[in-house]
Design a protein around this motif. Structure first.
Motif: not given
Length: 549
Positions: A70-89
């Motif tokens: 089971t999972i908590y559907r959340g995060g400190v950085m949360f992405f939903e409904g996105t295209e071509n996004c980046t998390i880096t460095n």
């Protein structure tokens, strides 16, 4: 507790008169949210540090099909409904729950060159929406009857992550609060690439794929070790595949898959590839393909400790891997599994449990000794295999390249690079650990079962004494008594009593671990002429009354 007070005792160097006390109040710090029809596009988040968020282990959790999760559907950085996004460095540390979570529709999300550690939940998760799954089932025993099943292959809608990349991240000490976690978790997603990551010091899997929907993932050049530290029956890489073809009753599943032999491809529509990784698990398997995991190609992997487990599933091609000090663990295979195990270097005999068939092709493998090879040849497998010293170049430095005159060349094994595992960014690579060097077993001889088979009322019994048996029978621990065979006229078998394949785990309300425990309980209650027992049958507990006279 009576006064509802919390006391804090500072260290000697802290003066509370001028100390700054911070209390976390937020579960999520960055949310990028759009929809599949109107996605957020081209957002880049880089060069930031995030820390000190609230724990989420008491929040509402949702089941993820039948993957045990089971999972908590959340995060400190949360992405939903996105295209071509980046998390880096970026640096994500001291977080209360999941660090990064991609929910439902996300396309081409790139997560690269980050340091994620000391977090309460998973590091990186790709979690689709169950509405995208055709005829989903959620609990282990839940089923959708074939007569009511949507039989079309593939996803039902677009609400799932796809075509995304996790590369060159350093991930460690995650799952500090929530143990049902992974360095990278994938569920209800397609075409996720996990490349050149170092993942270690985790309570469960380093990389976990929760179901067969919908495959196409590429797992390569990762260094995953020191895993399954606080759980069990798992692997550095772990997967499940309890998809539409899977049924908790093995007889029903055998019948259904025999009638519909390509049913496993309805959900696992694309092949998942695991290649050029280094895995080490001391508390489970290096690679663990559990219930139903299907449509995998596994090659050029260095497995340093506990080998490769393939539970029931279809079309797993395992070739050109090195299994140090261990072997293949085939568990409860289908008669028509189509599995292939070729050109591998193994150190022990196959650790098989409850097979209905030996796959499509097991051959051209190098064993450490003749006895291990002969065990397979009894079943007309490994006819062209051989045995002997593989002649590793320098195992003391984790270089398992074989020399030019090695017997490995006679079975078609080809060397693959022994460098380039894990994170390659210099700043992160400098901080990353590497796995413990295994001590090679010099005499890998075929080992008999630790406990003997004994007869009781003309039924064959044996103590559970290995993690392999624990996994095969779906037990919580390596304890109990396996019913290896039954005599139909035995009083303990008649009137819906014991069946072959049962594991007796309790007698008269008391848990038992061994045949000796069982005989002791039987002796204590022999005047009754019957025993109240609990057995594990088809991975579910069942209470029975069995006759002893």
């Amino acid at each position: 507790k009576a006064n509802a007070k919390l006391y804090y005792y500072p260290t000697a160097k802290i003066n509370l008169e001028n100390a700054k006390v911070e209390v976390s109040t937020l579960k999520s710090l960055i949310q990028v949210i759009g929809t599949a029809k109107n996605p957020v596009k081209n957002v880049t988040i880089s060069n930031i540090g995030l820390q000190h968020t609230e724990r989420t282990f008491m929040e509402n959790y949702e089941p993820l099909l039948r993957s045990d999760w089971t999972i908590y559907r959340g995060g400190v950085m949360f992405f939903e409904g996105t295209e071509n996004c980046t998390i880096t460095n970026s640096i994500l540390k001291d977080l209360g729950g999941n660090a990064i979570l991609a929910s439902k529709y996300n396309a081409n999300l790139r997560i690269t060159e980050n340091h994620i550690y000391d977090c309460g939940g998973s590091a990186i998760s790709f979690i689709g929406d169950p509405s995208a799954v055709r005829s989903p089932a959620f609990q282990y025993g839940e089923i959708v009857p074939y007569s009511e099943m949507d039989t079309l292959p593939g996803p039902k809608n677009e609400l799932y992550p796809r075509n995304s990349l996790v590369e060159n991240n350093l991930i460690h000490r995650i799952g500090r609060t929530e143990k049902q976690t992974a360095g990278v978790q994938i569920a209800m997603a397609m075409d996720i690439t996990i490349r050149s990551n170092s993942i270690y010091d985790v309570p469960r899997a380093g990389i976990n794929i929760g179901d067969g929907t919908w495959g196409g993932h590429l797992i390569e050049k990762n260094d995953v070790f020191n895993t399954v530290l606080e759980t069990s029956d798992h692997g550095s890489f772990n997967s499940w595949g309890r998809d539409r073809f899977w049924h908790p009753n093995r007889k029903v599943m055998d019948s259904m898959t025999l009638e519909h032999p390509k049913m496993y491809t309805w959900d696992a529509i694309k092949t998942t590839t695991i290649r050029q990784n280094r895995f080490r698990c001391d508390h489970g398997w290096d690679i663990d393909l559990d219930d139903g995991s299907s449509n995998y190609h596994i090659y050029n992997n260095l497995c340093l400790n506990n080998g490769i487990k393939l539970r029931e599933g279809f079309e797993r091609v395992v070739e050109n891997n090195i299994l140090v000090n261990n072997s293949l663990h085939p568990h409860v295979w289908f008669a028509n599994s189509l599995d292939v195990f070729k050109h591998n270097i193994v150190a022990k005999a196959y650790q098989d449990v409850g097979l209905k068939g030996w796959g499509d092709d097991l051959d051209y493998n190098l064993f450490s000794n003749e006895e291990s090879m002969m065990k397979s040849q009894i079943y007309s497998r490994d006819i062209h295999s051989t045995y002997g010293d593989p002649q590793f170049k320098d195992s003391s430095t984790l270089d398992f390249t074989v020399t030019a005159d090695s017997l490995a060349s006679t079975i078609g094994f080809k060397n693959f690079p022994m460098n380039g595992f894990g994170v390659q960014i210099p700043a992160l690579k400098k901080q990353a650990k590497t796995p413990t060097v295994p001590v090679l077993n010099s005499n890998n001889t075929l080992v008999e079962d630790k406990s003997p088979t004994v007869e009781w009322l003309r039924n064959s019994l044996k103590s559970v004494d290995s993690e392999q048996e624990q996994s095969a029978y779906g037990l919580n621990s390596a304890a109990g008594v396996i019913v290896l065979g039954v005599w139909n006229k035995s009083p303990a078998v008649q009137n819906n009593g014991l069946k072959k394949g049962d594991v007796i785990i309790a007698v008269e309300g008391q848990p038992i671990s061994t045949v000796k425990d069982f005989f002791t309980m039987n002796q204590n209650h022999q005047n009754k002429g019957r025993l109240e027992v609990v057995v594990m049958r088809n991975q579910s507990e069942k209470k029975l009354t069995i006759q002893t006279k």
